[in-house]
Design an enzyme around this catalytic site. Structure first.
Site, mmCIF file in Angstrom:
data_model
loop_
_atom_site.group_PDB
_atom_site.id
_atom_site.type_symbol
_atom_site.label_atom_id
_atom_site.label_comp_id
_atom_site.label_asym_id
_atom_site.label_seq_id
_atom_site.Cartn_x
_atom_site.Cartn_y
_atom_site.Cartn_z
ATOM 1 N N HIS A 100 34.157 16.954 -0.445
ATOM 2 C CA HIS A 100 33.251 15.868 -0.366
ATOM 3 C C HIS A 100 32.093 16.066 -0.721
ATOM 4 O O HIS A 100 31.186 15.106 -1.308
ATOM 5 C CB HIS A 100 33.464 14.903 0.867
ATOM 6 C CG HIS A 100 33.520 13.519 0.566
ATOM 7 N ND1 HIS A 100 33.721 12.435 1.251
ATOM 8 C CD2 HIS A 100 33.238 12.754 -0.598
ATOM 9 C CE1 HIS A 100 33.745 11.300 0.796
ATOM 10 N NE2 HIS A 100 33.301 11.442 -0.418
ATOM 11 N N ASP A 127 36.109 6.819 4.341
ATOM 12 C CA ASP A 127 35.848 8.283 5.172
ATOM 13 C C ASP A 127 36.065 8.037 6.809
ATOM 14 O O ASP A 127 35.679 7.106 7.002
ATOM 15 C CB ASP A 127 34.419 8.711 4.679
ATOM 16 C CG ASP A 127 34.337 10.403 4.825
ATOM 17 O OD1 ASP A 127 35.368 10.894 5.730
ATOM 18 O OD2 ASP A 127 33.764 10.955 4.044
ATOM 19 N N HIS A 129 34.283 10.093 8.288
ATOM 20 C CA HIS A 129 33.056 10.795 8.908
ATOM 21 C C HIS A 129 31.853 9.983 7.942
ATOM 22 O O HIS A 129 31.992 9.526 6.679
ATOM 23 C CB HIS A 129 32.796 12.194 8.234
ATOM 24 C CG HIS A 129 34.184 12.974 9.007
ATOM 25 N ND1 HIS A 129 35.236 12.920 8.293
ATOM 26 C CD2 HIS A 129 34.193 13.503 10.163
ATOM 27 C CE1 HIS A 129 36.055 13.824 8.965
ATOM 28 N NE2 HIS A 129 35.398 13.961 10.380
ATOM 29 N N ASP A 131 29.368 11.612 6.881
ATOM 30 C CA ASP A 131 28.681 12.342 5.936
ATOM 31 C C ASP A 131 27.142 12.355 5.733
ATOM 32 O O ASP A 131 26.685 12.347 4.561
ATOM 33 C CB ASP A 131 29.364 12.382 4.711
ATOM 34 C CG ASP A 131 30.714 12.773 4.836
ATOM 35 O OD1 ASP A 131 31.027 13.568 5.891
ATOM 36 O OD2 ASP A 131 31.542 12.605 3.782
ATOM 37 N N HIS A 144 29.903 19.610 2.987
ATOM 38 C CA HIS A 144 30.725 18.333 2.849
ATOM 39 C C HIS A 144 30.507 17.451 4.048
ATOM 40 O O HIS A 144 30.911 16.079 3.818
ATOM 41 C CB HIS A 144 32.190 18.725 2.854
ATOM 42 C CG HIS A 144 32.907 19.048 4.174
ATOM 43 N ND1 HIS A 144 34.192 19.110 4.218
ATOM 44 C CD2 HIS A 144 32.348 19.453 5.104
ATOM 45 C CE1 HIS A 144 34.523 19.415 5.507
ATOM 46 N NE2 HIS A 144 33.209 19.728 6.098
ATOM 47 N N ASP A 230 37.833 9.606 0.691
ATOM 48 C CA ASP A 230 37.961 10.956 1.210
ATOM 49 C C ASP A 230 39.468 10.642 1.709
ATOM 50 O O ASP A 230 39.550 9.890 2.764
ATOM 51 C CB ASP A 230 36.892 11.083 2.280
ATOM 52 C CG ASP A 230 37.166 12.577 3.274
ATOM 53 O OD1 ASP A 230 38.470 12.746 3.393
ATOM 54 O OD2 ASP A 230 36.229 13.133 3.534
ATOM 55 N N ASP A 232 40.898 11.736 4.402
ATOM 56 C CA ASP A 232 40.968 11.762 5.979
ATOM 57 C C ASP A 232 40.239 10.258 6.418
ATOM 58 O O ASP A 232 40.309 10.156 7.516
ATOM 59 C CB ASP A 232 40.119 12.750 6.639
ATOM 60 C CG ASP A 232 38.454 12.725 6.301
ATOM 61 O OD1 ASP A 232 38.028 11.635 6.160
ATOM 62 O OD2 ASP A 232 37.659 13.854 6.616
ATOM 63 N N GLU A 275 38.956 15.899 -0.368
ATOM 64 C CA GLU A 275 39.326 16.443 0.685
ATOM 65 C C GLU A 275 41.056 16.478 0.845
ATOM 66 O O GLU A 275 41.379 16.815 2.340
ATOM 67 C CB GLU A 275 38.776 15.816 2.047
ATOM 68 C CG GLU A 275 37.146 16.066 1.838
ATOM 69 C CD GLU A 275 36.648 17.265 2.478
ATOM 70 O OE1 GLU A 275 37.700 18.064 2.658
ATOM 71 O OE2 GLU A 275 35.465 17.311 2.229
#
Length: 313
Positions: A100, A127, A129, A131, A144, A230, A232, A275
């Site tokens: 990412h 996402d 996260h 980030d 990332h 992303d 995830d 990712e």
């Protein structure tokens, strides 16, 4: 979306910003899962430019709070230039990551294009996260985990100024969806910058429909909509092939609704898919799920809509 939409696939096969190896194989996994063919089946004009080239992953410890900063910067310069070229040609760039951190180059190019065209920008960050780490608060130094902060001006000059002088984004231009893993220092920084975050608790309480209505509110014909997806973001039960799995993400149907509502706006103008880690996947299952979701993002709906029924009648 209209069938005249022209999209370009751009592979960026690197895991140089990540904490686990394997995301470098993501672009090929998406191709094997039939991404180009699926988009062509929807009537889109699809060009695959192949893969960009950049430095190998040196797999070194962090230096000055960043791991692999020169290599991450080199990859992002390549991504920036490739994405910018497609936008100038009137095409929709689809970045196939890779980790990412590549969104720094991708969104940097989009933000630059919007400034040049006098358009507004909205970024949906799908996402697990936030980030939003910096070198001062990162637990790992992995870049990332920092792209949103970098794009908002908090990071090393070689990344912050990639798409021109000053920050590429204002925090008010970003909507984060599906967040469920935020580091302690990062959490304070997210609040301080007033980032708009629709975390999993919000989605649990309000539902995906209300979440997306809020995240998409205020879009108009002058708005360029960028989606940074992303993988995830998804619950690992349906998408195990990522380096940083976090339980409790959106279900398959919630993710489909999210994508369908984005498609309904007709504003999607650029996309990151990042990712995806085939080394951690089960028979390319996660890549196939990602392709199905991208199909929805470009207008494939699960159910026949009323206007389609009326046309047939």
């Amino acid at each position: 979306m209209e069938s005249s939409v022209a999209v370009t696939l751009i592979g960026a096969p690197t895991d140089v910003g990540a904490g686990a190896r394997g995301a470098s194989m993501g672009p090929e996994a998406l191709r094997v899962a039939g991404l180009a063919e699926a988009l062509r089946a929807l009537g889109l004009d699809v060009i695959d430019r192949g893969n960009l080239h950049g430095p190998a992953n040196p797999w070194q410890p962090a230096h000055g709070g960043y791991r692999h900063l020169p290599e991450v910067a080199a990859w992002n310069r390549a991504v920036h230039d490739a994405v910018r070229a497609e936008l100038r040609a009137g095409r929709v760039p689809i970045l196939l990551g890779g980790d990412h951190s590549l969104a720094i180059g991708s969104i940097g190019a989009v933000a630059r294009h919007c400034r040049e065209q006098g358009r507004k920008l909205r970024v949906l960050w799908l996402d697990a996260h936030a980030d939003f780490n910096t070198c001062a608060i990162t637990p790992s130094g992995n870049l990332h985990g920092m792209p949103v902060a970098v794009l908002c001006g908090f990071g090393p000059p070689e990344l912050v100024e990639l798409g021109g002088s000053g920050a590429a984004l204002r925090p008010t231009e970003v909507r984060q969806i599906g967040i469920r893993s935020v580091d302690a220092g990062e959490k304070r920084f997210v609040h301080a910058q007033r980032l708009e975050v629709y975390d999993m608790r919000y989605i649990d309480e309000m539902g995906m429909r209300a979440t997306m209505e809020q995240a998409l509110a205020g879009l108009d014909e002058q708005t360029h909509l960028h989606v940074s997806f992303d993988v995830d973001f998804l619950d690992p039960e349906i998408a195990p092939g990522v380096g940083t799995t976090v339980p409790g993400g959106p279900t398959y149907r919630e993710a489909q609704l999210c994508m369908e509502m984005i498609a309904d706006t007709g504003r999607l103008a650029s996309l990151d898919i990042v990712e995806l880690n085939p080394a951690l996947d089960e028979r390319n299952r996660t890549a196939r799920v990602a392709v199905e979701l991208v199909e929805s993002l470009f207008g494939k709906s699960t159910l026949m809509r009323e206007h389609q029924v009326r046309r047939r009648g």
